[in-house]
Design an enzyme around this catalytic site. Structure first.
Site, PDB file in Angstrom:
ATOM      1  N   PRO A  14      37.133  42.090  42.419  1.00  0.00           N
ATOM      2  CA  PRO A  14      38.121  41.366  41.638  1.00  0.00           C
ATOM      3  C   PRO A  14      39.527  41.534  42.212  1.00  0.00           C
ATOM      4  O   PRO A  14      39.912  42.617  42.657  1.00  0.00           O
ATOM      5  CB  PRO A  14      38.016  42.013  40.258  1.00  0.00           C
ATOM      6  CG  PRO A  14      36.625  42.543  40.205  1.00  0.00           C
ATOM      7  CD  PRO A  14      36.319  42.993  41.597  1.00  0.00           C
ATOM      8  N   GLU A  15      40.276  40.457  42.207  1.00  0.00           N
ATOM      9  CA  GLU A  15      41.648  40.509  42.680  1.00  0.00           C
ATOM     10  C   GLU A  15      42.598  40.639  41.490  1.00  0.00           C
ATOM     11  O   GLU A  15      42.175  40.696  40.333  1.00  0.00           O
ATOM     12  CB  GLU A  15      41.954  39.266  43.506  1.00  0.00           C
ATOM     13  CG  GLU A  15      41.115  39.201  44.789  1.00  0.00           C
ATOM     14  CD  GLU A  15      41.668  38.220  45.795  1.00  0.00           C
ATOM     15  OE1 GLU A  15      42.888  37.930  45.756  1.00  0.00           O
ATOM     16  OE2 GLU A  15      40.897  37.735  46.646  1.00  0.00           O
TER      17      GLU A  15
ATOM     18  N   HIS B 124      22.929  49.757  32.775  1.00  0.00           N
ATOM     19  CA  HIS B 124      24.121  49.918  33.604  1.00  0.00           C
ATOM     20  C   HIS B 124      25.368  50.183  32.766  1.00  0.00           C
ATOM     21  O   HIS B 124      26.481  50.153  33.287  1.00  0.00           O
ATOM     22  CB  HIS B 124      24.334  48.685  34.479  1.00  0.00           C
ATOM     23  CG  HIS B 124      23.195  48.377  35.399  1.00  0.00           C
ATOM     24  ND1 HIS B 124      22.708  49.291  36.312  1.00  0.00           N
ATOM     25  CD2 HIS B 124      22.430  47.258  35.535  1.00  0.00           C
ATOM     26  CE1 HIS B 124      21.710  48.749  36.986  1.00  0.00           C
ATOM     27  NE2 HIS B 124      21.513  47.532  36.535  1.00  0.00           N
TER      28      HIS B 124
END
Length: 298
Positions: free
Chosen positions: A2-3, A104
């Site tokens: 992710p940016e 998870h």
């Protein structure tokens, strides 16, 4: 990974659920993520009130009422899921849906909200476990190892053409590589560098120093590039981010900035610059794909 706009979208999505809430319980379902979790992680969170959420580059910061800050990085596949009143949302905007497989779910934070009497669970899910969480004191956050050498944010007033001129002067380094240097601009990633260079009609291979005068002043091209960087990040944040890996927004809808890419991932397609007539090409710089138009980016 992710940016910056994706992480900012996550921050904005988590804030309504977390800010002002008290941490009633923390479940650690494993002792580590990418790195071992702090040994006192649970003890330092339980009983504390969340004052606010912030962001530095691609890191999420959760400020607690005793001066402690939780530093979280999503890595390649990490996401937060908010569960309240039998409904679940995943703050953020990912191109493909994030994992909701409970095997998870590695960190579960139980929160009580005194104002409305409600409670929520904030769950960190990370199939690949490339993300991590750490603790630091808020008044020492600038000395945190990952933050010591970070440059200014691309959305802040500190980023201007004069600043970039000081960093680019004398550099034969290609523009693309120079812009990805986190000590120059914090949080600026591959997608948005490609988009900003296209908007400013600058070739990614061009030497950074060519945008600076012999006297160290920014040329007009550098002013245009600086404005393009700020604009493309602002546009992506407004659209909810554009990561190519899984983020979805708080309401569960996919974000659409990725459908507004003008050059990224458009190899072989016509350039969208009016009157250009060129074709988008792809090269590899520093191990990353660079998309640009050979015709109009000079």
């Amino acid at each position: 990974m992710p940016e910056l706009p994706e992480v900012e979208t996550v921050r904005r999505g988590l804030s309504p659920a977390m800010e002002g809430a008290f941490v009633r319980q923390v479940e650690l379902r494993r002792p580590d993520l990418r790195f071992p979790l702090p040994r006192d992680f649970v003890a330092r969170l339980e009983g504390r009130r969340v004052l606010g959420l912030a962001r530095r580059a691609k890191y999420l910061l959760i400020d607690l009422d005793d001066g402690t800050t939780v530093i979280a990085h999503l890595g390649m596949s990490g996401s937060f899921r908010v569960e309240a009143n039998d409904a679940a949302t995943t703050p953020g905007d990912f191109h493909r849906e994030r994992s909701k497989d409970e095997k998870h779910d590695h960190v579960v934070i139980h929160l009580d909200r005194p104002g409305d009497g409600g409670s929520v669970r904030v769950i960190y899910n990370d199939p690949r476990r490339f993300g991590f969480m750490d603790l630091a004191l808020r008044n020492e956050i600038d000395d945190y190892p990952a933050f010591r050498t970070l440059g200014p944010e691309p959305v802040g007033n500190a980023l201007d053409a004069d600043y970039l001129a000081t960093r680019f002067a004398g550099k034969v380094q290609p523009l693309k590589t120079a812009l990805l240097d986190q000590s120059v601009i914090a949080g600026l990633g591959n997608i948005y560098v490609c988009e900003a260079l296209w908007r400013s009609h600058l070739a990614p291979q061009r030497a950074a120093a060519t945008l600076v005068t012999p006297g160290g002043r920014p040329k007009k091209e550098l002013v245009v590039l600086t404005d393009a960087i700020r604009a493309v990040i602002a546009d992506a944040i407004a659209a909810g981010g554009s990561s190519l890996r899984d983020h979805i927004q708080t309401d569960g809808t996919l974000g659409y900035f990725q459908h507004s890419f003008r050059v990224y991932d458009r190899e072989g397609e016509p350039c969208l610059t009016p009157g250009c007539g060129g074709t988008v090409g792809r090269i590899v710089q520093g191990g990353r794909s660079t998309f640009y138009c050979r015709a109009c980016q000079k």
